[in-house]
Design a protein around this motif. Structure first.
Motif, PDB file in Angstrom:
ATOM      1  N   GLU A 160      -2.039  28.998 -16.550  1.00  0.00           N
ATOM      2  CA  GLU A 160      -0.613  28.847 -16.855  1.00  0.00           C
ATOM      3  C   GLU A 160       0.202  28.721 -15.567  1.00  0.00           C
ATOM      4  OE1 GLU A 160       0.984  28.613 -19.681  1.00  0.00           O
ATOM      5  OE2 GLU A 160      -0.544  29.176 -21.165  1.00  0.00           O
ATOM      6  N   LEU A 181      -3.639  34.445 -19.350  1.00  0.00           N
ATOM      7  CA  LEU A 181      -2.670  33.561 -18.697  1.00  0.00           C
ATOM      8  C   LEU A 181      -3.323  32.627 -17.683  1.00  0.00           C
ATOM      9  CD1 LEU A 181       0.149  36.188 -18.071  1.00  0.00           C
ATOM     10  CD2 LEU A 181       0.112  34.422 -19.833  1.00  0.00           C
ATOM     11  N   ALA A 192       4.114  31.507 -17.570  1.00  0.00           N
ATOM     12  CA  ALA A 192       3.324  32.730 -17.724  1.00  0.00           C
ATOM     13  C   ALA A 192       4.229  33.957 -17.810  1.00  0.00           C
ATOM     14  CB  ALA A 192       2.351  32.876 -16.555  1.00  0.00           C
TER      15      ALA A 192
END
Length: 261
Positions: free
Chosen positions: A191, A188, A196
């Motif tokens: 993000e 992630l 996320a």
């Protein structure tokens, strides 16, 4: 002679009436077909407009549901995931089906759809992807939607064809939750928080369905906001047994290892 003349006049008059009646019938038939075409066009236009409104409402509802998920993950709300999916489903159910006569290929494909246990399906009213578990009546199926099991009418299901793909190497990072292969790692980094958290939610559901005992979520160190959000989410997810930060040589507190029940 007079009678014959009278008969000829009557014949001419009857022929005139017959011709007028035929013309009237033709005009009525033409107007009727024109009315039917106009009615169908107006109905299609109304459906298209209704769908535009539904799409606008759906967009707003998606934003609201995303915000509610965010609140849920931060322990600020007791709203259950099933309620969120149900609310989204009610909005999606407003969608108006357009005339399938204009697309014979689509209509034929829909009619020939055969469903079997373990098939991947799209639940149209919820806009969610799931897996068929078993028949739940003549025209219904029990469907696994994430961690939820729901009874869905067969007419609301659309079979998804899964293409055969080469298995990915262990450790491959999952870039899309729509992939037919679920990676043991979700990266992630980079993000935005809201995106996320949505990906985490979908990924955990997919990982549970894939049968993983554990997965790793790479969130990075940064300010710690994303890490905190993920921890709060994992604490409330019923499918999660426990979790811990990765070992120092595997990312330390920049990654979280999740264990499932």
């Amino acid at each position: 002679v007079a009678k014959r003349h009278d008969a000829e006049e009557k014949e001419i008059m009857y022929r005139k009436y017959l011709r007028e009646a035929e013309e009237l019938h033709h005009d009525l038939e033409t107007n009727f077909h024109q009315f039917e075409r106009q009615k169908e066009n107006m109905l299609e236009q109304a459906k298209e407009r209704a769908n535009q409104i539904v799409e606008e409402t759906k967009k707003k509802s998606d934003e609201l549901i995303s915000e509610l998920r965010k609140m849920k993950m931060s322990a600020a709300s007791n709203i259950e995931e099933g309620s969120l999916i149900d609310a989204q489903g009610r909005v999606n159910a407003l969608h108006q089906e357009t005339n399938l006569k204009k697309n014979k290929v689509l209509r034929k494909a829909k009619q020939q759809q055969e469903l079997h246990p373990n098939d991947d399906v799209m639940v149209n009213s919820y806009g969610q992807r799931g897996v068929l578990l078993r028949k739940a009546g003549n025209h219904a199926w029990e469907v696994q939607l994430g961690i939820l099991k729901m009874k869905i009418d067969e007419s609301d299901l659309e079979k998804i064809k899964v293409k055969d793909t080469q298995p990915k190497r262990a450790g491959t990072v999952l870039k899309s939750s729509s992939s037919s292969h679920v990676s043991p790692t979700l990266d992630l980094r980079g993000e935005r928080y809201e995106n996320a958290m949505v990906k985490v939610d979908r990924y955990i559901d997919a990982a549970v369905l894939a049968g993983y005992n554990s997965v790793t979520i790479i969130h990075g160190k940064g300010t710690g906001a994303l890490r905190t959000g993920i921890i709060n989410y994992l604490k409330q997810n019923k499918a999660v047994k426990n979790f811990e930060f990765a070992s120092p040589n595997n990312g330390g507190n920049g990654a979280t290892v999740v264990y499932f029940k």
